[in-house]
Design a protein around this motif. Sequence first.
Motif, PDB file in Angstrom:
ATOM      1  N   LYS A 122       2.176 -18.568   1.674  1.00  9.96           N
ATOM      2  CA  LYS A 122       2.262 -18.336   0.237  1.00  9.96           C
ATOM      3  C   LYS A 122       1.085 -19.010  -0.480  1.00  9.96           C
ATOM      4  CE  LYS A 122       5.571 -18.813  -3.306  1.00  9.96           C
ATOM      5  NZ  LYS A 122       6.534 -19.775  -3.752  1.00  9.96           N
ATOM      6  N   ASN A 125      -2.125 -17.160   0.162  1.00  7.93           N
ATOM      7  CA  ASN A 125      -2.170 -15.952  -0.642  1.00  7.93           C
ATOM      8  C   ASN A 125      -2.576 -16.231  -2.069  1.00  7.93           C
ATOM      9  OD1 ASN A 125      -1.436 -13.079  -0.435  1.00  7.93           O
ATOM     10  ND2 ASN A 125      -0.111 -13.920   1.150  1.00  7.93           N
ATOM     11  N   GLU A 126      -1.959 -17.265  -2.613  1.00 16.81           N
ATOM     12  CA  GLU A 126      -2.256 -17.665  -3.994  1.00 16.81           C
ATOM     13  C   GLU A 126      -3.736 -18.045  -4.119  1.00 16.81           C
ATOM     14  OE1 GLU A 126      -0.366 -17.871  -6.687  1.00 16.81           O
ATOM     15  OE2 GLU A 126      -1.658 -19.112  -7.972  1.00 16.81           O
ATOM     16  N   GLU A 128      -6.189 -17.150  -2.170  1.00 19.70           N
ATOM     17  CA  GLU A 128      -7.036 -15.967  -1.991  1.00 19.70           C
ATOM     18  C   GLU A 128      -7.139 -15.173  -3.299  1.00 19.70           C
ATOM     19  OE1 GLU A 128      -8.993 -14.955   0.290  1.00 19.70           O
ATOM     20  OE2 GLU A 128      -8.439 -16.060   2.096  1.00 19.70           O
ATOM     21  N   GLU A 129      -6.022 -15.090  -3.998  1.00 18.11           N
ATOM     22  CA  GLU A 129      -6.059 -14.368  -5.276  1.00 18.11           C
ATOM     23  C   GLU A 129      -6.929 -15.077  -6.284  1.00 18.11           C
ATOM     24  OE1 GLU A 129      -2.799 -12.528  -7.118  1.00 18.11           O
ATOM     25  OE2 GLU A 129      -1.580 -12.576  -5.302  1.00 18.11           O
ATOM     26  N   ARG A 130      -6.834 -16.400  -6.263  1.00 20.73           N
ATOM     27  CA  ARG A 130      -7.658 -17.189  -7.196  1.00 20.73           C
ATOM     28  C   ARG A 130      -9.137 -17.046  -6.833  1.00 20.73           C
ATOM     29  NH1 ARG A 130      -5.230 -19.289 -11.649  1.00 20.73           N
ATOM     30  NH2 ARG A 130      -3.023 -19.503 -11.226  1.00 20.73           N
ATOM     31  N   ALA A 133     -10.326 -13.736  -8.027  1.00 26.75           N
ATOM     32  CA  ALA A 133     -10.521 -13.733  -9.482  1.00 26.75           C
ATOM     33  C   ALA A 133     -11.800 -14.477  -9.859  1.00 26.75           C
ATOM     34  CB  ALA A 133      -9.323 -14.356 -10.167  1.00 26.75           C
ATOM     35  N   ALA A 134     -11.990 -15.651  -9.242  1.00 27.99           N
ATOM     36  CA  ALA A 134     -13.168 -16.464  -9.566  1.00 27.99           C
ATOM     37  C   ALA A 134     -14.439 -15.743  -9.132  1.00 27.99           C
ATOM     38  CB  ALA A 134     -13.064 -17.820  -8.882  1.00 27.99           C
ATOM     39  N   ARG A 136     -14.840 -12.522  -8.940  1.00 27.96           N
ATOM     40  CA  ARG A 136     -15.111 -11.425  -9.876  1.00 27.96           C
ATOM     41  C   ARG A 136     -15.725 -11.963 -11.166  1.00 27.96           C
ATOM     42  NH1 ARG A 136      -9.531  -9.310 -10.475  1.00 27.96           N
ATOM     43  NH2 ARG A 136     -10.367  -7.978 -12.093  1.00 27.96           N
ATOM     44  N   VAL A 178      -6.303  -5.861   2.391  1.00 27.38           N
ATOM     45  CA  VAL A 178      -5.319  -6.927   2.226  1.00 27.38           C
ATOM     46  C   VAL A 178      -3.981  -6.479   1.623  1.00 27.38           C
ATOM     47  CG1 VAL A 178      -4.876  -9.091   1.035  1.00 27.38           C
ATOM     48  CG2 VAL A 178      -6.934  -8.789   2.358  1.00 27.38           C
ATOM     49  N   SER A 182      -0.181  -7.782   2.464  1.00 27.32           N
ATOM     50  CA  SER A 182       0.760  -8.436   1.550  1.00 27.32           C
ATOM     51  C   SER A 182       2.080  -7.690   1.536  1.00 27.32           C
ATOM     52  CB  SER A 182       0.174  -8.506   0.150  1.00 27.32           C
ATOM     53  OG  SER A 182      -0.042  -7.225  -0.339  1.00 27.32           O
ATOM     54  N   LYS A 183       2.029  -6.373   1.749  1.00 24.88           N
ATOM     55  CA  LYS A 183       3.257  -5.598   1.775  1.00 24.88           C
ATOM     56  C   LYS A 183       4.173  -6.105   2.894  1.00 24.88           C
ATOM     57  CE  LYS A 183       2.468  -1.163   0.755  1.00 24.88           C
ATOM     58  NZ  LYS A 183       2.110   0.169   1.223  1.00 24.88           N
ATOM     59  N   PHE A 185       4.590  -9.078   4.045  1.00 24.92           N
ATOM     60  CA  PHE A 185       5.447 -10.227   3.729  1.00 24.92           C
ATOM     61  C   PHE A 185       5.796 -10.302   2.261  1.00 24.92           C
ATOM     62  CE2 PHE A 185       1.345 -11.884   2.929  1.00 24.92           C
ATOM     63  CZ  PHE A 185       0.629 -11.861   4.118  1.00 24.92           C
ATOM     64  N   GLY A 186       5.667  -9.163   1.606  1.00 22.52           N
ATOM     65  CA  GLY A 186       6.050  -9.113   0.191  1.00 22.52           C
ATOM     66  C   GLY A 186       7.557  -9.183   0.018  1.00 22.52           C
TER      67      GLY A 186
ATOM     68  N   GLU B 207     -14.485  -4.912 -14.141  1.00 25.22           N
ATOM     69  CA  GLU B 207     -15.307  -4.054 -13.287  1.00 25.22           C
ATOM     70  C   GLU B 207     -14.986  -2.580 -13.412  1.00 25.22           C
ATOM     71  OE1 GLU B 207     -13.358  -6.464 -12.408  1.00 25.22           O
ATOM     72  OE2 GLU B 207     -14.155  -7.731 -10.830  1.00 25.22           O
ATOM     73  N   ILE B 223     -11.545 -16.592 -15.604  1.00 24.47           N
ATOM     74  CA  ILE B 223     -11.016 -16.472 -14.242  1.00 24.47           C
ATOM     75  C   ILE B 223      -9.534 -16.118 -14.278  1.00 24.47           C
ATOM     76  CG2 ILE B 223     -10.587 -17.714 -12.093  1.00 24.47           C
ATOM     77  CD1 ILE B 223     -13.144 -19.300 -12.732  1.00 24.47           C
ATOM     78  N   ARG B 226      -8.880 -12.543 -14.763  1.00 22.08           N
ATOM     79  CA  ARG B 226      -9.066 -11.723 -13.561  1.00 22.08           C
ATOM     80  C   ARG B 226      -7.994 -12.008 -12.519  1.00 22.08           C
ATOM     81  NH1 ARG B 226     -14.091 -12.688 -15.750  1.00 22.08           N
ATOM     82  NH2 ARG B 226     -15.361 -10.821 -15.977  1.00 22.08           N
ATOM     83  N   LEU B 311      -2.508  -8.433  -4.053  1.00 19.65           N
ATOM     84  CA  LEU B 311      -3.877  -8.861  -4.369  1.00 19.65           C
ATOM     85  C   LEU B 311      -4.570  -7.810  -5.200  1.00 19.65           C
ATOM     86  CD1 LEU B 311      -4.914 -10.305  -0.939  1.00 19.65           C
ATOM     87  CD2 LEU B 311      -4.450 -11.572  -3.002  1.00 19.65           C
TER      88      LEU B 311
END
Lengths: 187, 311
Positions: A122, A125-126, A128-130, A133-134, A136, A178, A182-183, A185-186, B207, B223, B226, B311
């Motif tokens: 968990k 995953n969190e 990885e999402e951060r 986002a960073a 991007r 990805v 996630s599906k 273990f969603g 994007e 951030i 996003r 994600l």
Amino acid sequence: METLGILLIIPVVLLVVIILLYNSLIAKKNAVYNALSSVDVYLKQRYDLIPNLVASVKQYMQHERELLERITELRSRLGGTLSPQERFKAEGELSNLLSRLLMVAENYPQLRASENFLHLQKTLNEIEERISAARRAYNSAVTDYNNALEMFPTNMMANMMGLKKEEWFEIPEQEREVPQVSKLFGS
Amino acid sequence: MIEEDFYKHLEEKLHILEAERRKIISWLLGFVFILVVLSLPLLYYIYTHYGENAFYVTLALAIAIPVLFYFERRKAWSKLFKREFFILLLRAFFPNLTYRAEQYIPVELFVGSMLFIDKPRPDRYTGEDFVEGKVGDTDIAFSEVHAEYKTETIDMKGRKRTNWHTIFKGVLFMAKFPKRAKGVVLVYPDTFRLFGTPAGLERVKLEDPEFEKRFDVFSNDQIEARYILSLSLMRRMLDFILKTGAKVRFSFMDEYMFCAMDFGKDFFEAPSIFHSLYPLIYKEGFKQYVQEVELLISVVEELKLNQRIWL
């Protein structure tokens, strides 16, 4: 008298324009560095999480030794000094390997029952999402900055200041898979 | 079985509501009859004995009072219908949702959601048709709301004139969002750019070009914005508005997503009092209302709010 006035106004206007251009370029450049340091924060978190993750899955995942070794090796490589381009590439690769690790973990029922592993999963995953986002946000800042370096009239100013284009932090192809992971273990 | 049960209950309720409806209609017809047959001689008498003014006053009263009564009774009937019918409908088809006809999402949440910070604060706020409960694992609540602000002008004679302007009329929807937002993320329609960037927030350029074309995103954290608006969520938001054709705004804060949806129509409306209620059950007219609820809660499914990790 009038001509003198005009002659005086021109350099003043020019100076104001130069200051504005200079400041906007510096602001854009700093935005890139700020964004990069945010990416670093999350990459560091992931970096710290990996030893825990590897340790918790190692005893169960005998058949994935190769994968685990590659993750550990990549991690230690990231601990050394790398050029930004090399680093982005290695981090991207690490993302892919970690998502693969989580995917194959599905084949080990003992692992899925382990609370420690679920927690790590968990957290990862969190993070990885951060990171995503960073990254991007970083890419958006780089685009903004690079555009300024190519567009008139900021490009002239940037040339004089000796500013160089920054690299994007590309998204590796595999990473787009990805959501399928996630599906798993969603639920 | 829930379905059989529903039909049985619905039939019972509709008999009662239909009887009430017929009562109002026959009362109305009776009134028209009385007005035409009985008041004409009376009015004639007043006209000849008390003059023209008295005649008009009596005529106006003779029409206005029953009309007001009629509207009052119709309103009461429509309220009764909504209360009885929708509670039954939701219990049968959406057992995890509850309905309260006269309640609505409070003005504090409307303002706090920051969905309309480009508009003045509401001076008048009403609503109806409050629904709350769970869709899958996701907690939701929504209601119709109507928020207005007023402007005052003084005309040439020095009289004050109040004009009411609608801020939003539509469905205000809130849902628990699987990610917790540390700041605020606002997703406004593209036209908002004309008003500039709200104080304390910055514009977030995303994007997805199609998303950018339709929306302007503002947040106090590039951030975080996003993190909330993942690439897949942006796609799903676009799909949702293309599918429903609604004018939509979103905001994200704490663990909640707020959404203002304007479909250009009212939901949960009682049928016209001049139409029989029986088609609702014998021609499955109730399904239209089931579809309305489905449309409103589809935002949960479309945005995949039930999926805890993505994600």
